[in-house]
Design a protein around this motif. Structure first.
Motif: not given
Length: 137
Positions: A44, A48, A106
């Motif tokens: 995650e 990102n 996330g």
């Protein structure tokens, strides 16, 4: 085990880091559940960095991943070259009014699976740690 790796938005490079983390955690005696937690948080966070942090930058702009695996803790830092963000402005995706918004999940997963999560002031570096849970009696 400790490492610093400069990585581009490339599946093979990211999987190489993930495999190194998995191997180091396994060697340190972490459980499969712990490997899952760290793997999910890492995936995650790196997603990102590339999908949000580097959104307006050239596709091959690298991010830096630092990690440390000890028998008691895993520490991972990911720094992108983007403008950053303020983590406290990410909407709580568990609230009824935000359930249909496809953002913030996330960040929520990272916070829930890792023991400690911090961002630098600019918001382009995440530092997260996972401490080994106490042994079940």
């Amino acid at each position: 085990m400790k490492g610093t790796i400069v990585v581009r938005h490339n599946r093979a490079e990211v999987e190489g880091i993930q495999n190194a983390l998995d191997a180091a955690m396994s060697a340190a005696g972490f459980t499969k559940a712990s490997l899952f937690a760290v793997r999910l948080a890492f995936q995650e966070a790196i997603a990102n960095a590339f999908n949000h942090g580097h959104k307006t930058l050239p596709h091959d702009t690298p991010a830096t991943v630092e990690y440390l695996v000890t028998p008691h803790e895993v520490v991972i830092a990911i720094e992108d070259q983007g403008p950053g963000f303020q983590s406290e402005t990410v909407a709580d995706c568990t609230l009824d009014e935000n359930l249909e918004i496809p953002r913030g999940r996330g960040v929520m997963l990272i916070r829930n699976y890792m023991t400690d999560v911090r961002y630098n002031a600019k918001g382009n570096r995440i530092e997260m740690s996972y401490r080994r849970p106490p042994a079940a009696s």
